[in-house]
Design a protein around this motif. Structure first.
Motif, PDB file in Angstrom:
ATOM      1  N   HIS A  39      37.961 -49.397  40.452  1.00 28.77           N
ATOM      2  CA  HIS A  39      36.855 -49.965  39.272  1.00 28.77           C
ATOM      3  C   HIS A  39      37.689 -50.687  38.547  1.00 28.77           C
ATOM      4  CE1 HIS A  39      35.244 -46.032  40.422  1.00 28.77           C
ATOM      5  NE2 HIS A  39      34.218 -46.518  40.112  1.00 28.77           N
ATOM      6  N   PRO A  40      38.449 -51.674  38.905  1.00 32.65           N
ATOM      7  CA  PRO A  40      39.399 -52.670  38.118  1.00 32.65           C
ATOM      8  C   PRO A  40      38.828 -53.355  36.795  1.00 32.65           C
ATOM      9  CG  PRO A  40      38.518 -53.878  39.904  1.00 32.65           C
ATOM     10  CD  PRO A  40      38.154 -52.243  40.326  1.00 32.65           C
ATOM     11  N   LEU A  56      48.020 -46.103  33.044  1.00 35.22           N
ATOM     12  CA  LEU A  56      46.786 -46.554  33.307  1.00 35.22           C
ATOM     13  C   LEU A  56      46.980 -48.267  33.034  1.00 35.22           C
ATOM     14  CD1 LEU A  56      44.113 -43.960  32.197  1.00 35.22           C
ATOM     15  CD2 LEU A  56      45.051 -44.453  34.467  1.00 35.22           C
ATOM     16  N   ARG A  57      47.613 -48.316  31.917  1.00 33.89           N
ATOM     17  CA  ARG A  57      47.541 -49.871  31.262  1.00 33.89           C
ATOM     18  C   ARG A  57      48.611 -50.735  32.335  1.00 33.89           C
ATOM     19  NH1 ARG A  57      49.906 -49.043  26.749  1.00 33.89           N
ATOM     20  NH2 ARG A  57      48.101 -48.920  25.430  1.00 33.89           N
ATOM     21  N   ALA A  58      49.528 -49.861  32.733  1.00 31.51           N
ATOM     22  CA  ALA A  58      50.613 -50.756  33.591  1.00 31.51           C
ATOM     23  C   ALA A  58      49.997 -51.019  34.949  1.00 31.51           C
ATOM     24  CB  ALA A  58      51.831 -49.775  33.869  1.00 31.51           C
ATOM     25  N   ILE A  59      49.106 -49.986  35.574  1.00 35.31           N
ATOM     26  CA  ILE A  59      48.283 -50.315  36.900  1.00 35.31           C
ATOM     27  C   ILE A  59      47.586 -51.469  36.374  1.00 35.31           C
ATOM     28  CG2 ILE A  59      46.530 -49.548  38.373  1.00 35.31           C
ATOM     29  CD1 ILE A  59      47.335 -46.764  38.072  1.00 35.31           C
ATOM     30  N   ARG A  60      46.779 -51.799  35.632  1.00 34.78           N
ATOM     31  CA  ARG A  60      45.810 -52.911  35.313  1.00 34.78           C
ATOM     32  C   ARG A  60      46.707 -54.028  35.134  1.00 34.78           C
ATOM     33  NH1 ARG A  60      43.228 -51.239  30.415  1.00 34.78           N
ATOM     34  NH2 ARG A  60      41.809 -52.862  30.637  1.00 34.78           N
ATOM     35  N   LEU A  61      47.692 -54.031  34.396  1.00 32.48           N
ATOM     36  CA  LEU A  61      48.339 -55.246  34.064  1.00 32.48           C
ATOM     37  C   LEU A  61      49.276 -55.801  35.407  1.00 32.48           C
ATOM     38  CD1 LEU A  61      49.945 -54.472  30.573  1.00 32.48           C
ATOM     39  CD2 LEU A  61      48.414 -55.879  31.092  1.00 32.48           C
ATOM     40  N   ASN A  62      49.553 -54.819  36.313  1.00 26.76           N
ATOM     41  CA  ASN A  62      50.283 -55.039  37.587  1.00 26.76           C
ATOM     42  C   ASN A  62      49.096 -55.862  38.494  1.00 26.76           C
ATOM     43  OD1 ASN A  62      53.405 -54.236  38.073  1.00 26.76           O
ATOM     44  ND2 ASN A  62      52.425 -53.009  36.665  1.00 26.76           N
ATOM     45  N   GLY A  63      48.087 -55.184  38.445  1.00 27.56           N
ATOM     46  CA  GLY A  63      46.870 -55.735  39.258  1.00 27.56           C
ATOM     47  C   GLY A  63      46.725 -57.010  38.658  1.00 27.56           C
ATOM     48  N   ARG A  91      38.463 -59.477  35.238  1.00 27.81           N
ATOM     49  CA  ARG A  91      38.411 -58.834  36.520  1.00 27.81           C
ATOM     50  C   ARG A  91      39.097 -57.426  36.496  1.00 27.81           C
ATOM     51  NH1 ARG A  91      38.573 -56.084  40.193  1.00 27.81           N
ATOM     52  NH2 ARG A  91      38.833 -56.608  42.747  1.00 27.81           N
ATOM     53  N   TRP A  92      40.163 -57.678  35.442  1.00 26.34           N
ATOM     54  CA  TRP A  92      41.027 -56.248  35.405  1.00 26.34           C
ATOM     55  C   TRP A  92      40.591 -55.372  34.064  1.00 26.34           C
ATOM     56  CZ3 TRP A  92      43.565 -53.734  39.134  1.00 26.34           C
ATOM     57  CH2 TRP A  92      43.818 -54.555  40.285  1.00 26.34           C
ATOM     58  N   GLY A  93      39.512 -55.837  33.400  1.00 26.76           N
ATOM     59  CA  GLY A  93      38.747 -55.003  32.378  1.00 26.76           C
ATOM     60  C   GLY A  93      39.451 -55.289  30.969  1.00 26.76           C
ATOM     61  N   PHE A  94      40.079 -56.523  30.998  1.00 26.65           N
ATOM     62  CA  PHE A  94      40.761 -56.936  29.574  1.00 26.65           C
ATOM     63  C   PHE A  94      39.854 -57.848  28.892  1.00 26.65           C
ATOM     64  CE2 PHE A  94      44.336 -55.829  32.221  1.00 26.65           C
ATOM     65  CZ  PHE A  94      45.087 -54.777  31.346  1.00 26.65           C
ATOM     66  N   TRP A  95      39.149 -57.381  27.947  1.00 30.44           N
ATOM     67  CA  TRP A  95      38.060 -58.483  27.360  1.00 30.44           C
ATOM     68  C   TRP A  95      38.700 -59.053  26.317  1.00 30.44           C
ATOM     69  CZ3 TRP A  95      34.525 -59.201  30.859  1.00 30.44           C
ATOM     70  CH2 TRP A  95      34.275 -58.260  31.834  1.00 30.44           C
ATOM     71  N   HIS A  96      39.586 -58.565  25.429  1.00 30.77           N
ATOM     72  CA  HIS A  96      40.210 -59.226  24.390  1.00 30.77           C
ATOM     73  C   HIS A  96      41.798 -59.849  24.666  1.00 30.77           C
ATOM     74  CE1 HIS A  96      37.746 -56.899  21.776  1.00 30.77           C
ATOM     75  NE2 HIS A  96      37.966 -55.860  22.350  1.00 30.77           N
ATOM     76  N   LEU A  97      41.462 -61.345  24.884  1.00 27.18           N
ATOM     77  CA  LEU A  97      42.481 -62.039  25.531  1.00 27.18           C
ATOM     78  C   LEU A  97      43.675 -62.042  24.556  1.00 27.18           C
ATOM     79  CD1 LEU A  97      40.511 -65.245  26.754  1.00 27.18           C
ATOM     80  CD2 LEU A  97      41.618 -63.375  28.030  1.00 27.18           C
TER      81      LEU A  97
END
Length: 341
Positions: free
Chosen positions: A246-247, A283-290, A311-317
């Protein structure tokens, strides 16, 4: 914990040699990388994926001897990593941390003692969590080559015990001799490989095989796996799988607890023991590496930073850019631009 002697004075029948590195040229190879994926791919004949956990610009250095049936290398990494590894088939990997390392490595969720040697069979995945400023000597040997060397020296290797083990308890003298020899083969300064011929490489391979047999002859394999460690490792693995499935969702700790049927305290304990991190940090590290992997390819597909962030669930740029720079030492746009060239 039960321990099993690995070597006894019993002969084994010889068998034909066949090396998994036969398709690659023998000799000395060196590489420097500034990206964890690039660094992971520099090690010959391994299947690996690295996630960066430590904050800052990454630098990875690899010095590797490829011999007919053996791979000997020294790996240095600047930042803490989570490594998913699989060695080439029909082999054994032995990992000997540099004595200068001050923080321990975790192998499959277990803390590795500073005076132990790690071991895993080829063809099976294992996980390492390595600290900042890590340095490791690695030896991968084709199983039949080790078996033939043991037969020539009149020794028998307990393959079942070795196959199950993650850690070998090694006598300090044998470990010290092994480290000195590997340091001579793989010095921190650039090794001089000129003048090495086929006979020299065969002699080097024989010397490394003797070092390994000396280690095995003075070691015991700790094959006990505590149920609590195995269970916590499984919880962490399931958490990672769920996040990667669920990226585009910023999966929360309460959501994970519900999905995995564990309490928040249990989840915390699992991550602290297996990863040395809190669930939120990991969890943050997984998404940032993705996101970083996606950014390296995004420009070729006409995508920008905002597309990858979503795509990786970061909505606040702005927060994404801040977290990204903190972990990797560069902005998302820098990674995107470099990937385009």
């Amino acid at each position: 914990m039960p321990a099993h002697p690995l070597v006894a004075d019993l002969p084994l029948p010889a068998a034909p040699l066949w090396g998994a590195l036969a398709a690659t040229p023998s000799g000395l190879h060196q590489a420097v990388a500034q990206d964890v994926d690039e660094h992971a791919h520099n090690l010959t004949a391994w299947h690996q994926q690295y996630d960066q956990l430590g904050a800052g610009c990454f630098v990875g250095r690899l010095t590797e001897w490829r011999l007919p049936h053996i791979q000997v290398f020294r790996e240095q990494t600047s930042q803490a990593l989570r490594q998913s590894c699989e060695v080439w088939a029909d082999s054994f990997w032995f990992g000997v941390p540099d004595p200068a390392a001050t923080l321990p490595t975790r192998i499959n969720g277990r803390l590795h003692g500073s005076h132990d040697v790690m071991v895993r069979p080829g063809g099976e995945r294992f996980d390492l969590v390595t600290p900042d400023r890590h340095s490791l000597f690695g030896v991968v040997v084709q199983r039949q080559a080790l078996q033939d060397a043991a037969a020539r020296q009149g020794c028998h290797v307990d393959w079942d015990a070795l196959h199950q083990a993650e850690v070998l308890r090694v006598q300090e003298g044998a470990r010290h001799a092994c480290l000195n020899a590997l340091d001579g083969l793989l010095p921190l300064s650039e090794p001089h490989a000129t003048g090495w011929h086929g006979a020299d490489l065969v002699a080097m391979e024989g010397a490394v095989l003797s070092l390994l047999l000396d280690l095995l002859d003075t070691s015991e394999a700790d094959t006990a796996v505590r149920q609590s460690v195995a269970r916590r490792q499984k919880v962490v693995a399931h958490a990672r799988e769920y996040v990667l499935a669920h990226p585009d969702q910023a999966v929360t700790v309460p959501e994970l607890c519900e999905r995995l049927h564990v309490s928040r305290r249990t989840l915390q304990y699992c991550f602290e023991e297996v990863m040395g991190l809190s669930p939120i940090q990991y969890l943050r590290a997984i998404r940032l590496n993705g996101a970083r992997r996606h950014l390296r390819e995004a420009a070729r597909h006409g995508q920008g930073v905002q597309d990858v962030a979503a795509r990786w669930g970061f909505w606040h740029l702005s927060q994404f850019a801040l977290d990204y720079r903190k972990l990797f030492g560069e902005s998302p746009s820098d990674t995107l631009t470099r990937g385009a060239h």
